[in-house]
Design a protein around this motif. Structure first.
Motif, mmCIF file in Angstrom:
data_model
loop_
_atom_site.group_PDB
_atom_site.id
_atom_site.type_symbol
_atom_site.label_atom_id
_atom_site.label_comp_id
_atom_site.label_asym_id
_atom_site.label_seq_id
_atom_site.Cartn_x
_atom_site.Cartn_y
_atom_site.Cartn_z
ATOM 1 N N SER A 27 0.794 -1.217 0.000
ATOM 2 C CA SER A 27 0.000 0.000 0.000
ATOM 3 C C SER A 27 0.837 1.282 0.000
ATOM 4 C CB SER A 27 -0.944 0.005 1.202
ATOM 5 O OG SER A 27 -0.197 0.000 2.400
ATOM 6 N N ASP A 28 2.105 1.207 0.389
ATOM 7 C CA ASP A 28 2.945 2.407 0.377
ATOM 8 C C ASP A 28 3.502 2.714 -1.012
ATOM 9 O OD1 ASP A 28 4.899 0.446 0.074
ATOM 10 O OD2 ASP A 28 5.917 0.897 1.954
ATOM 11 N N GLY A 29 3.206 1.858 -1.981
ATOM 12 C CA GLY A 29 3.649 2.077 -3.352
ATOM 13 C C GLY A 29 5.108 1.752 -3.602
ATOM 14 N N VAL A 30 5.786 1.153 -2.630
ATOM 15 C CA VAL A 30 7.203 0.816 -2.779
ATOM 16 C C VAL A 30 7.327 -0.616 -3.284
ATOM 17 C CG1 VAL A 30 9.411 0.511 -1.590
ATOM 18 C CG2 VAL A 30 7.885 2.393 -0.935
ATOM 19 N N SER A 31 8.154 -0.793 -4.299
ATOM 20 C CA SER A 31 8.464 -2.140 -4.780
ATOM 21 C C SER A 31 9.958 -2.387 -4.634
ATOM 22 C CB SER A 31 8.018 -2.317 -6.236
ATOM 23 O OG SER A 31 8.714 -1.412 -7.063
ATOM 24 N N ASP A 79 7.323 5.239 -7.321
ATOM 25 C CA ASP A 79 7.052 6.225 -8.379
ATOM 26 C C ASP A 79 8.307 6.548 -9.195
ATOM 27 O OD1 ASP A 79 4.389 6.413 -7.523
ATOM 28 O OD2 ASP A 79 4.876 8.001 -6.089
ATOM 29 N N GLY A 80 9.091 5.522 -9.481
ATOM 30 C CA GLY A 80 10.293 5.696 -10.285
ATOM 31 C C GLY A 80 11.504 6.208 -9.530
#
Length: 161
Positions: free
Chosen positions: A2-6, A64-65
């Motif tokens: 959910s934090d958008g970190v991969s 986000d890149g």
């Protein structure tokens, strides 16, 4: 997550960013001199030149890149892995990402059949040392040194997987 970190695999295109992150961070946070970044570069060159992807891996945390940090698992011997180049950029601290990265690295080492891991750090890295301790690591040695232009307490840590 959910934090958008991969977490993705390290790529040679990350080399300059990772050397720069280590050099800048440790110069600002600990006063390290210009000898530290070349050590990071040597570690990365060695990894790129000879790592075995079946039992060694590096991860880069990305959101986000934007790259946020790294952690590496490298082979010491048939039974022991070494944790290397574990760092988070300032904006990535305090959100549980360090624990997630450490868990990923240790899980990979376990999956590869390693029965233990080791790492080298400095006593001044209090947040990292607390994270290691909370995940079963123990400090096995500690000694004062003068490295990278400053006085430090160097530590060796290990964990049974």
């Amino acid at each position: 997550m959910s934090d958008g970190v991969s977490l993705r695999s390290y790529d040679p295109g990350d080399f300059d960013w990772l050397v720069d992150l280590h050099g800048r961070h440790y110069a600002e946070a600990e006063g390290f001199d210009e000898t530290f970044a070349p050590l990071v570069a040597t570690i990365l060159r060695d990894f790129e030149a000879g790592h075995d992807p079946s039992c060694e891996r590096g991860w880069i945390a990305v959101r986000d890149g934007a790259r946020l940090g790294s952690i590496f698992c490298v082979r010491l011997d048939d039974m022991t892995a070494k944790l290397r180049l574990f760092i988070l950029s300032p904006e990535a601290r305090g959100m549980g990402l360090g624990k997630r990265m450490l868990t990923t690295c240790m899980g990979f080492a376990r999956m590869c059949g390693y029965t233990g891991m080791q790492l080298w750090t400095h006593e001044s890295h209090t947040a990292a040392c607390a994270l290691y301790r909370a995940n079963g690591w123990r400090c096995t040695s500690s000694k004062p040194v003068h490295s990278f232009g400053v006085d430090l307490v160097e530590q060796a840590w290990e964990v049974t997987l």
